[in-house]
Design an enzyme around this catalytic site. Structure first.
Site, PDB file in Angstrom:
ATOM      1  N   LYS A  10     -10.317  20.989  22.994  1.00 17.25           N
ATOM      2  CA  LYS A  10      -9.118  20.738  23.797  1.00 17.25           C
ATOM      3  C   LYS A  10      -7.925  20.877  22.861  1.00 17.25           C
ATOM      4  CE  LYS A  10     -10.813  16.578  24.863  1.00 17.25           C
ATOM      5  NZ  LYS A  10     -10.558  16.520  26.278  1.00 17.25           N
ATOM      6  N   ARG A  11      -6.701  20.865  23.389  1.00 14.14           N
ATOM      7  CA  ARG A  11      -5.541  20.898  22.505  1.00 14.14           C
ATOM      8  C   ARG A  11      -5.583  19.736  21.526  1.00 14.14           C
ATOM      9  NH1 ARG A  11      -1.315  24.674  23.477  1.00 14.14           N
ATOM     10  NH2 ARG A  11      -0.253  23.594  21.787  1.00 14.14           N
ATOM     11  N   THR A  68      -9.589  18.230  32.542  1.00 16.30           N
ATOM     12  CA  THR A  68     -10.456  19.097  33.343  1.00 16.30           C
ATOM     13  C   THR A  68     -11.612  19.599  32.474  1.00 16.30           C
ATOM     14  OG1 THR A  68      -8.934  20.914  32.832  1.00 16.30           O
ATOM     15  CG2 THR A  68      -8.758  19.906  35.018  1.00 16.30           C
ATOM     16  N   LYS A 113     -15.768  20.412  33.316  1.00 10.51           N
ATOM     17  CA  LYS A 113     -16.536  21.618  32.961  1.00 10.51           C
ATOM     18  C   LYS A 113     -17.832  21.226  32.254  1.00 10.51           C
ATOM     19  CE  LYS A 113     -12.095  23.841  32.047  1.00 10.51           C
ATOM     20  NZ  LYS A 113     -11.150  24.130  30.941  1.00 10.51           N
ATOM     21  N   HIS A 131       2.162  15.666  36.063  1.00 10.48           N
ATOM     22  CA  HIS A 131       1.020  15.860  35.168  1.00 10.48           C
ATOM     23  C   HIS A 131       0.956  14.900  34.001  1.00 10.48           C
ATOM     24  CE1 HIS A 131      -0.984  19.572  36.543  1.00 10.48           C
ATOM     25  NE2 HIS A 131       0.174  19.795  37.126  1.00 10.48           N
ATOM     26  N   LYS A 162      -5.356  12.406  22.215  1.00  6.18           N
ATOM     27  CA  LYS A 162      -6.719  12.857  22.502  1.00  6.18           C
ATOM     28  C   LYS A 162      -7.707  12.381  21.432  1.00  6.18           C
ATOM     29  CE  LYS A 162      -5.291  17.006  25.153  1.00  6.18           C
ATOM     30  NZ  LYS A 162      -6.042  17.010  26.419  1.00  6.18           N
TER      31      LYS A 162
HETATM   32  C1  LIG Z   1     -10.115  23.446  30.479  1.00  7.57           C
HETATM   33  C2  LIG Z   1      -9.320  23.894  29.326  1.00  7.57           C
HETATM   34  C3  LIG Z   1      -8.403  23.029  28.734  1.00  7.57           C
HETATM   35  C4  LIG Z   1      -8.190  21.601  29.187  1.00  7.57           C
HETATM   36  O1  LIG Z   1      -9.069  20.765  28.479  1.00  7.57           O
HETATM   37  P1  LIG Z   1      -8.899  19.178  28.463  1.00  7.57           P
HETATM   38  O2  LIG Z   1     -10.128  18.709  27.757  1.00  7.57           O
HETATM   39  O3  LIG Z   1      -8.867  18.728  29.883  1.00  7.57           O
HETATM   40  O4  LIG Z   1      -7.656  18.873  27.722  1.00  7.57           O
HETATM   41  C5  LIG Z   1      -7.678  23.487  27.642  1.00  7.57           C
HETATM   42  N1  LIG Z   1      -7.845  24.735  27.167  1.00  7.57           N
HETATM   43  C6  LIG Z   1      -8.742  25.584  27.699  1.00  7.57           C
HETATM   44  C7  LIG Z   1      -8.902  26.944  27.114  1.00  7.57           C
HETATM   45  C8  LIG Z   1      -9.508  25.197  28.801  1.00  7.57           C
HETATM   46  O5  LIG Z   1     -10.377  26.066  29.344  1.00  7.57           O
END
Ligand SMILES: *Cc1c(COP(=O)(O)O)cnc(C)c1O
Length: 801
Positions: free
Chosen positions: A534-535, A642, A646, A346, A540
């Site tokens: 995101k985190r 991911t 979305k 990952h 990022k």
């Molecule tokens: C999809 C998702 C992530 C991953 O987000 P990235 O933008 O790909 O880092 C992190 N936290 C939650 C709650 C998510 O639903």
């Protein structure tokens, strides 16, 4: 069970009375939610039993997905829609004066994961069941999931998360299937029929109690299982240190590690990992042997997938069981083991590659340590034959070197398949990070681009868009998301494009309501909703986003005639509690928000909102309302992402770098329907290897940059104190490791381009259409079909030999 709202209502009322000894008017919303949950679980149970029986008697090849995280979120709506009874329940409850949507809010997110990796595991479970594939999850039932985030004066506070406070309605405790996991102690040798054998003695035994959750497929009778392990004291343990033993044992499954990428060298973490794999291997083998499986053919009848390196000790654990408990010879055990495991990598961030010091590893897991040692010695001998005299290469590839166990190396050597999670990520693995292994095992490496379940992330979370899609192209896309391409027929249909625009506006209005409720900030739904959730992590680059906002503010102040489409910048992000730098960025976002939100010269054209406690259920409310999706990681750093998928699926346009799956989003939608900027991964890696980047030059020669950086440390920002000096230093003194300043100009320009594009509503809406229409590729159904075919060799109805 029930087949219409009336029958449902009667059952519901009876169940509630039986469970709580109360009449309906006396019941709380909590009682009602649990009653519904129990009723649904009963509804599921026949199919669950049946699926398990089928797997036992048809002897299908099974897949077990081992993951230290499953970020499930809520399950009520998913279960109701997958069972096809959402409408019935909705109507039945309405008759009782209960709003189902409100009842859904009662459910606490199962937040047993940090972010993308854990959410991927959850999406995979949904796709496996929905595709009728025999795939099950194994994880840990943490008493406390990822911490709850509160923002106080712009600072993150962490509270222990309490998802089990009222019990978890979807789980079934199976204490009869409890297994034992040994820690500490020592290894003894003995001879049996003239063969030297080993056993682990004087160990501290921990009981692993399984809690099973049904994983219901969409409109199918398949119900797979997610088994989560809880650590409890083993019953017979007694003695003077009873209390300490109890505490140590319960601590194993007390908390999820709130750490996204950095590895914390904590003994408890290693305990969690071995606890998960030891219990899971025992359980997998018990069920295999029950099916009258011959262990010699194990690999032909099951595959075990390890999600990142956290469960990699499953490899030496299976070796241990085969050698010590079933008296296999090493070679045969190794052949079976290496044909059973597949591994997903990952990350290429080197600080995130797990390594365990022998001084921790050996005493805690003495027999596993011996086996890893033996695997390493045999592997190094093999390498010596292939590369005689190449000491350096062998040292770099060894599983144990410098007194550390390298978990990724163990995973690669012990598996038949190694996959990356997006094309570019796999290429970087093959050509750089794992290049020596790729040279040695070219056939093991393959790429599987991540996906998301379109059922949760479109069908359930965005009903108005789903309805619009189904009313135009029919509802086949729900079973087969590639059918979304049919939307392209509406490319020139202005009425449809208008409807699409209105759906987005409706979702933005809803989010605006939520923002007002939670933050007290009024935002304009006709502004561009520009979202980064995101985190929080340096790579990022939330920092670049904030610096850009500060720059826009400067322009408003300097030039009252500055003309641009109003923007609402929305953030959501948790920082790991020990990640000092990330926490400063959260504070910075809040300071910039305080500066900008009510400033007279900004005149409401820029609003900055930080939504606290980002989690799955919040993501489901935010993402449908996005116009722009910020995916701005330093190229080469985000393995896939991911969140980007979305957003795309919900008709947001990506503003991003050529990183991770953004590249594949670009391939799907074409240059005209995405906003790309910044350095490429090759350019980044070239700077990293050959130098040539001097952040200070960008500071000196770009007046915009100079201005915003100085504002970090002068008195521009409210409540700044000296909080932002570390950020300032990271960019200048430490030469901006993530190329924020290098990409700044290109980021500003691509934002201008996006702002201009938004002025033409119909054109914008057409770009959104192209994104939705091409998003079928990013369904985790596609991803899982590829894993099933290329890696696991499973299909519906494939028989065990
Ligand atoms: C999809 C998702 C992530 C991953 O987000 P990235 O933008 O790909 O880092 C992190 N936290 C939650 C709650 C998510 O639903």
């Amino acid at each position: 069970m029930f087949s219409d709202p009336i029958e449902f209502k009667e059952l519901f009322l009876k169940k509630l009375e039986m469970m709580y000894g109360k009449t309906f008017p006396e019941s709380t919303s909590q009682d009602q939610f649990f009653t519904l949950g129990h009723l649904i679980r009963e509804y599921i149970s026949m199919n669950w039993i049946h699926t398990n029986e089928q797997y036992r008697f048809n002897k299908q090849k099974q897949v077990y997905y081992l993951s230290i995280e499953f970020l499930l979120g809520r399950l009520l709506r998913q279960n109701l829609t997958n069972l096809g009874i959402y409408e019935i329940v909705d109507k039945g409850l309405l008759d009782l004066g209960i709003d189902l949507a409100e009842m859904e809010e009662v459910e606490h997110d199962a937040g047993l994961g940090n972010g993308g990796l854990g959410r991927l595991a959850a999406c995979f479970l949904d796709s496996l069941a929905s595709l009728n594939l025999p795939g099950h999850g194994y994880g840990i039932r943490y008493k406390h999931g990822l911490f709850e985030q509160k923002i106080v004066n712009g600072f993150q506070m962490e509270l222990p998360e309490q998802w089990l406070r009222h019990g978890h309605v979807w789980e079934v405790r199976k204490s009869d299937l409890t297994v034992e996991v040994p820690f500490w102690g020592k290894v003894e040798s003995y001879t049996e029929k003239d063969v030297l054998r080993f056993r682990h003695v004087d160990a501290e035994i921990v009981a692993a109690v399984p809690y099973d959750m049904p994983v219901v497929g969409f409109e199918t009778s398949t119900v797979n299982t997610l088994r989560l392990w809880s650590a409890e004291p083993a019953a017979y343990k007694a003695g003077k240190d009873m209390m300490k033993y109890k505490r140590d044992t319960e601590a194993i499954t007390e908390f999820l590690y709130p750490d996204d990428t950095h590895e914390e060298g904590k003994i408890l973490r290693l305990k969690q990992q071995y606890f998960l794999v030891s219990a899971s291997i025992r359980s997998i083998l018990d069920s295999y042997l029950y099916r009258n499986g011959d262990l010699k053919e194990l690999h032909e009848n099951i595959s075990i997938h390890i999600n990142d390196t956290h469960p990699v000790l499953a490899i030496p654990e299976l070796m241990r069981v085969l050698l010590d408990e079933y008296s296999f010879e090493w070679e045969e055990a190794w052949e079976i083991t290496t044909n059973t495991f597949a591994y997903t990598n990952h990350t290429t961030l080197s600080e995130a590659l797990e390594r365990w010091p022998i001084r921790i590893f050996q005493p805690l897991l003495p027999r596993i340590h011996m086996i890893v040692n033996e695997i390493n010695e045999r592997f190094c001998r093999e390498l010596w034959k292939e590369y005689p005299g190449e000491w350096k290469r062998i040292e770099d590839m060894a599983i144990i070197s410098h007194d550390e166990v390298k978990m990724a190396h163990l995973a690669i050597v012990g598996s038949f398949s190694v996959n990356g999670v997006a094309k570019i990520h796999t290429e970087i693995l093959k050509q750089r990070e794992m290049n020596l292994f790729y040279q040695y095992y070219p056939g093991k490496f393959n790429s599987k681009t991540n996906g998301i379940t379109h059922r949760r992330w479109l069908l359930n979370s965005n009903p108005s868009l789903s309805n619009l899609i189904s009313s135009s192209i029919g509802d086949e896309w729900i079973k087969d998301p590639s059918k979304l391409v049919k939307l392209k027929e509406y490319h020139h249909d202005t009425a449809f494009l208008k409807d699409l625009y209105d759906v987005k506006q409706g979702n933005k209005q809803k989010l605006a309501g939520l923002i007002y409720e939670s933050n007290g900030i009024i935002v304009d739904p006709s502004s561009i909703f520009d979202i980064q959730v995101k985190r929080l992590h340096a790579y990022k680059r939330q920092l670049m986003n904030v610096l850009h906002i500060l720059h826009l503010y400067n322009r408003c102040v300097e030039d009252p005639g500055f003309d641009f489409h109003p923007r609402t910048f929305i953030f959501g992000a948790k920082a790991s509690p020990g990640y000092y730098y990330a926490k400063k960025i959260i504070k910075l976002i809040h300071s910039v928000a305080d500066l900008v939100n009510d400033h007279p010269l900004v005149k409401g054209r820029i609003k900055v909102v930080f939504l606290e406690n980002y989690r799955v259920s919040l993501a489901e409310e935010i993402i449908p309302a996005a116009d722009l999706s910020e995916q701005i990681s330093t190229a080469s750093k985000e393995a896939s992402g991911t969140g980007n998928m979305k957003f795309m699926m919900n008709g947001a346009l990506t503003l991003g770098t050529l990183d991770g799956a953004n590249i594949e989003i670009l391939e799907q939608v074409g240059r005209d329907n995405i906003f790309i900027f910044g350095l490429t991964a090759e350019e980044v890696m070239k700077y990293q290897h050959h130098g040539g980047y001097y952040a200070m030059e960008y500071f000196h020669y770009d007046t915009r940059i100079k201005k915003v950086l100085n504002q970090l440390i002068d008195d521009t920002l409210p409540d700044a104190g000296d909080h932002f000096e570390t950020i300032y230093d990271s960019l200048l003194t430490e030469n901006d490791q993530f190329f924020v300043l290098r990409d700044f100009d290109s980021y500003v320009r691509v934002h201008e381009q996006a702002g201009k594009a938004y002025e033409n509503k119909e054109h914008w809406s057409r770009m959104c259409l192209q994104n939705i229409a091409n998003s079928g590729y990013f369904s985790s159904d596609r991803t899982i079909e590829q894993y099933a075919k290329d890696i696991w060799g499973i299909a519906q109805g494939s028989l065990m030999k």
